[in-house]
Design a protein around this motif. Structure first.
Motif, short mmCIF file in Angstrom:
data_model
loop_
_atom_site.label_atom_id
_atom_site.label_comp_id
_atom_site.label_asym_id
_atom_site.label_seq_id
_atom_site.Cartn_x
_atom_site.Cartn_y
_atom_site.Cartn_z
N PRO A 309 33.10 31.76 31.68
CA PRO A 309 32.55 32.91 32.40
C PRO A 309 31.68 32.48 33.57
N VAL A 310 31.60 33.35 34.55
CA VAL A 310 30.70 33.11 35.69
C VAL A 310 29.27 33.47 35.33
N LEU A 311 29.11 34.57 34.59
CA LEU A 311 27.78 35.00 34.18
C LEU A 311 27.34 34.21 32.95
N ASP A 312 26.04 34.00 32.83
CA ASP A 312 25.49 33.27 31.69
C ASP A 312 25.11 34.30 30.62
N ASP A 313 26.04 34.60 29.74
CA ASP A 313 25.84 35.65 28.73
C ASP A 313 24.65 35.34 27.83
N ALA A 314 24.55 34.10 27.37
CA ALA A 314 23.48 33.75 26.44
C ALA A 314 22.11 33.89 27.10
N PHE A 315 22.02 33.43 28.35
CA PHE A 315 20.74 33.54 29.06
C PHE A 315 20.39 35.01 29.27
N ARG A 358 31.10 28.70 41.30
CA ARG A 358 31.54 27.38 40.85
C ARG A 358 30.38 26.41 40.63
N ALA A 359 29.22 26.71 41.18
CA ALA A 359 28.10 25.76 41.17
C ALA A 359 27.50 25.62 39.79
N GLN A 360 27.03 24.42 39.52
CA GLN A 360 26.33 24.13 38.26
C GLN A 360 24.82 24.23 38.41
N GLY A 361 24.34 24.13 39.63
CA GLY A 361 22.91 24.25 39.89
C GLY A 361 22.68 24.92 41.23
N VAL A 362 22.06 26.10 41.22
CA VAL A 362 21.85 26.88 42.44
C VAL A 362 20.37 27.04 42.70
N ILE A 363 19.94 26.69 43.90
CA ILE A 363 18.57 26.93 44.36
C ILE A 363 18.64 27.95 45.50
N ALA A 364 17.77 28.93 45.45
CA ALA A 364 17.69 29.93 46.53
C ALA A 364 16.36 29.77 47.25
N CYS A 365 16.41 29.53 48.56
CA CYS A 365 15.22 29.38 49.40
C CYS A 365 15.15 30.55 50.37
N MET A 382 16.18 40.93 44.63
CA MET A 382 17.63 40.77 44.65
C MET A 382 18.02 39.29 44.60
N ILE A 383 17.26 38.45 45.28
CA ILE A 383 17.51 37.01 45.19
C ILE A 383 17.30 36.55 43.75
N ALA A 384 16.24 37.04 43.12
CA ALA A 384 15.99 36.69 41.72
C ALA A 384 17.14 37.19 40.84
N ASN A 385 17.61 38.43 41.07
CA ASN A 385 18.75 38.95 40.31
C ASN A 385 19.95 38.02 40.38
N LEU A 386 20.25 37.57 41.59
CA LEU A 386 21.42 36.72 41.82
C LEU A 386 21.36 35.47 40.94
N LEU A 387 20.20 34.84 40.90
CA LEU A 387 20.07 33.62 40.10
C LEU A 387 20.01 33.92 38.61
N LEU A 388 19.34 35.01 38.24
CA LEU A 388 19.27 35.35 36.82
C LEU A 388 20.64 35.65 36.23
N MET A 389 21.54 36.25 37.02
CA MET A 389 22.88 36.54 36.54
C MET A 389 23.59 35.27 36.06
N ARG A 390 23.29 34.18 36.74
CA ARG A 390 23.96 32.92 36.40
C ARG A 390 23.07 31.98 35.60
N GLY A 391 21.92 32.48 35.13
CA GLY A 391 21.03 31.64 34.33
C GLY A 391 20.46 30.48 35.11
N MET A 392 20.22 30.69 36.41
CA MET A 392 19.80 29.61 37.29
C MET A 392 18.29 29.58 37.53
N GLY A 394 14.79 28.13 35.48
CA GLY A 394 14.31 27.41 34.31
C GLY A 394 15.28 26.37 33.80
N ARG A 395 16.02 25.76 34.71
CA ARG A 395 16.91 24.66 34.34
C ARG A 395 16.93 23.66 35.48
N PRO A 396 17.23 22.38 35.23
CA PRO A 396 17.22 21.37 36.30
C PRO A 396 18.22 21.71 37.39
N GLY A 397 17.81 21.47 38.63
CA GLY A 397 18.71 21.68 39.76
C GLY A 397 18.92 23.12 40.13
#
Length: 772
Positions: A309-315, A358-365, A382-392, A394-397
């Motif tokens: 999945p693209v979304l991080d269901d567990a997160f 496709r990314a494994q680690g996403v940073i938004a600046c 909205m930027i926070a929403n984008l990263l939260l959808m993918r569980g990005m 509180g994780r490295p990178g």
């Protein structure tokens, strides 16, 4: 001084142009040898923190850690030029008020306290004792402490900021307007609600592991050049960097590291941005909703095809709240609206979403291109929403990275420079110091201007900065300052604000970041907090520009002694040794336990960031998805609707975004060049899409006036005499430098929930320049 010309810049950011600029700055300020020695101490364990931006340093221990704009800041501070009382006193203040900002800056370092004499309209020297007595007399004469305003610049150290807020609260007010009110307030407000911490969640090490970096509304090549080193390293190892910015900026395209012999000698450069998207000014929420809408579709496709999945269901299930409401809102959002309001096509947003998916680690600046809008808080969320959808988060990178400006703007807030202090903080102050601090909210920047304008505030005290030039609605702000009984500015250089004074006025010269701060127990270190919550020490190495300068902590201590003779705080004793101030900070803030021990280690220490640990300090105890409609009620929308109703052409209302030039840091103008945008020897230019210019029937290089046209604004707003420069910017949008355009921003136009001026989305029309 460069000859006035417009000349397309072909090179990369950095490179030989940056080195030539460094040499020119050192020669211009007549400090070639001294300047070189000083720069080698910038951002070093035993040196000083760069007085420029708040971008962090690698362990604060690297051997050659400064950038072109850092050189400008250091050279300007270490200059051999001196703005003595005699030099300043040669001119009336009325005359100085007409000088360009660059010429005021070029006078050099202030050397002695100054007092304004109305009879002669000039500044003269005054003793420190007389200056402090003057301020104390005015403060004690107020009917209420709330009739005083205490502004703070982001260059103030932690130690000075802590003493400053302590003095002001014992005096009896929470009137703490600061530069955060004008820049990243929406970041703090938005992130606090979304993830429980009003700061970024990443470290520099996360940039080493990210394979996708998103940049929104930011121009690091001019505003945070050291950031380009991290982006260059990420790009070279294959990370995808997606830039969303209305203007095409060279610093986001290509960078030649001046510290890389291979690139410098080989004439090469590193491509920074892999995909460049140019949303229209104010189109960020629409673009972000388009990205998230595509992520939902890509997630459905991946599951249908048996892929991860693209979304991080567990997160989402474990750590968040509100996702279903956001999902429903995104699915209902029509693509024609997203495309129209973002200025980007569905195909462009789909391509960007595929990279993010496709990314494994996403940073938004992001920078002020996101925050200085009516819906800036919503854009941050909205930027926070984008990263939260993918569980990005509180994780490295991965994580959120608001890129702040001044070197300690974040630290000032940590130290309590806040017009809305928490009850817990005030309770702690009361327990530690035995006085009852004020409990009501104070004035933010907009509120302070309104209070001075309306006669509800009579004393303005500025701890650094350039309030008159940094604020919106220049005529209203200047009139407000001039209504004050007393204006006071602590500064290293003479600037615009010193010419916009109250009936009485003082200018108090302080030590710069590069100078030795000698107190009773010896030379002192101050501490600062960078954009990534790391606190480290800074100590100057140069002799002070004048023996009459005081440090900011000493200025606060002596002011407190003069104003509060019965205070039980040992003000002067604290300033004898800044370790004592840090011991007091530790008594007030639990996060600073062991402050002196930790900060004296090379590189300092990082403050705890609960969001980076996936501990959510929100009311629900979880990260919060936020739902926001695509804005269709901005000042630009309203102005175009007004034009349409009046039978005029709405397309002739442009969305003006204000920007810095390359030879500028905030309101400090070091020179008249904007190298990467091809502007030399001038500042009164407006960047315009060639198609828009042609539709107006104007030639490139024609002179126009910028006319404010915000709906319901009855004030005539005109910024006269700007040269049209064709530039790669979306149609319907223009850009020009501030502070020259600040007067076009009404005081009433600010971000919902944060009251940050909407300086990045100002409705204007262009008319052929009229003679004054």
């Amino acid at each position: 001084m460069s000859q006035a010309k417009i000349e397309f810049y072909k090179g990369p950011a950095g490179g030989w142009g940056a080195l030539r600029s460094v040499a020119r700055q050192l020669l211009q300020h007549r400090i070639a040898a001294k300047g070189a020695r000083t720069l080698l101490s910038a951002n070093q364990p035993d040196g000083f923190d760069c007085p420029g931006c708040a971008w962090p340093d690698r362990q604060h221990t690297s051997s050659f850690e400064f950038c072109e704009n850092g050189v400008k800041a250091v050279a300007a501070e270490a200059t051999a030029d001196r703005a003595t009382p005699e030099l300043i006193g040669q001119h009336t203040v009325s005359a100085l008020r007409t000088w360009p900002d660059h010429d005021l800056e070029a006078m050099g370092r202030l050397t002695e306290p100054l007092v304004y004499r109305p009879a002669t309209d000039r500044y003269e020297r005054i003793t420190w004792d007389e200056a402090f007595a003057t301020v104390a007399r005015h403060l004690r004469a107020l009917a209420s402490p709330d009739e005083a305003v205490f502004y703070t610049s982001g260059r103030t150290s932690n130690e000075a900021a802590f003493l400053y807020q302590l003095f002001v609260r014992e005096f009896g007010t929470n009137n703490f307007p600061d530069c955060s009110n004008m820049c990243h307030e929406p970041s703090g407000m938005g992130l606090k609600a979304s993830v429980g911490v009003g700061k970024g969640t990443v470290t520099l090490e996360d940039f080493e592991h990210a394979d996708c970096i998103l940049i929104f509304g930011q121009n690091p090549g001019t505003n945070h050049p050291r950031m380009l080193g991290e982006l260059r390293a990420a790009a070279k190892r294959g990370a995808r960097i997606l830039s969303f910015n209305p203007l095409r900026e060279r610093g986001l395209e290509r960078f030649a590291d001046p510290q890389s012999p291979v690139e410098m000698l080989g004439g090469g450069a590193t491509a920074i941005t892999s995909d460049y998207f140019q949303p229209q000014v104010g189109g960020d929420i629409a673009a972000l909703k388009g990205l998230m809408k595509h992520l939902l579709t890509l997630d459905v496709q991946a599951r249908a095809e048996g892929r991860a999945p693209v979304l991080d269901d567990a997160f989402i299930a474990t750590h968040t709240q509100g996702f279903q409401a956001l999902k429903a809102d995104l699915l209902a959002e029509p693509w024609p609206l997203i495309e129209r309001e973002s200025g980007l096509s569905q195909a462009q947003l789909h391509h960007a979403a595929e990279v993010i998916a496709r990314a494994q680690g996403v940073i938004a600046c992001w920078g002020m291109g996101i925050t200085q809008h009516r819906h800036g808080v919503g854009a941050v969320q909205m930027i926070a929403n984008l990263l939260l959808m993918r569980g990005m988060v509180g994780r490295p990178g991965a994580g959120l990275c608001p890129v702040r400006g001044h070197s300690n703007v974040q630290g000032d807030r940590t130290m309590g420079i806040d017009e809305k202090p928490t009850t817990a903080f005030l309770d702690r102050l009361e327990r530690v110091y035995g006085f009852a601090p004020p409990r009501h909210e104070g004035f933010d920047t907009i509120g302070a201007i309104e209070a001075m304008r309306d006669g509800r505030a009579h004393v303005f005290f500025g701890m650094g900065g350039n309030f008159a030039a940094a604020t919106p609605d220049t005529p209203a702000t200047w009139a407000a300052l001039q209504r004050c009984a007393l204006t006071v500015h602590v500064a290293t250089k003479f600037n615009r604000s010193h010419t916009v004074h109250g009936r009485e006025a003082l200018v108090l010269p302080c030590l710069g970041r590069t100078e030795i701060d000698q107190q009773a127990t010896g030379p002192q270190h101050v501490s600062v907090e960078d954009s990534m919550s790391t606190v480290h020490l800074s100590a100057g190495i140069n002799e002070p520009a004048s023996p009459h300068l005081l440090s900011e902590p000493m200025i606060v201590a002596r002011l407190a002694e003069a104003t509060l003779p019965h205070s039980r705080v040992p003000w002067r004793w604290l300033v004898e040794d800044y370790d004592r101030i840090r011991d007091h900070i530790e008594r007030v803030f639990d996060a600073f336990q062991g402050f002196n021990e930790k900060v004296h280690h090379p590189g300092g220490f990082r403050l705890r960031n609960t969001a980076s640990e996936r501990v959510w300090a929100t009311p629900s105890g979880k990260a919060q998805f936020a739902v926001h409609a695509i804005p269709q009620d901005t000042a630009v929308h309203e102005a175009r609707d007004q034009a349409r109703q009046a039978g005029h052409q709405p397309e002739r209302v442009f969305a003006l975004t204000t920007v810095r030039a390359h030879d500028q840091y905030n309101t400090t103008v070091y020179g008249l060049d904007d190298r990467y945008r091809g502007v030399f020897g001038q500042r009164r230019v407006v960047f315009v899409n060639a198609a828009d210019r042609q539709a107006l029937g104007l030639a490139e290089g024609a002179w126009v006036d910028l006319v404010g046209c915000a709906a319901g604004d009855t004030t005539e707003r005109v910024a006269p005499g700007f040269k049209l420069v064709d530039y790669d910017i979306p149609t319907g949008c223009v850009a020009a430098y501030y502070p020259e355009t600040n007067g076009l921003v009404p005081l009433s136009s600010h971000a919902i929930g944060a009251r940050t001026p909407t300086s990045k989305s100002v409705p204007v029309t262009l008319r052929p320049a009229q003679e004054a």
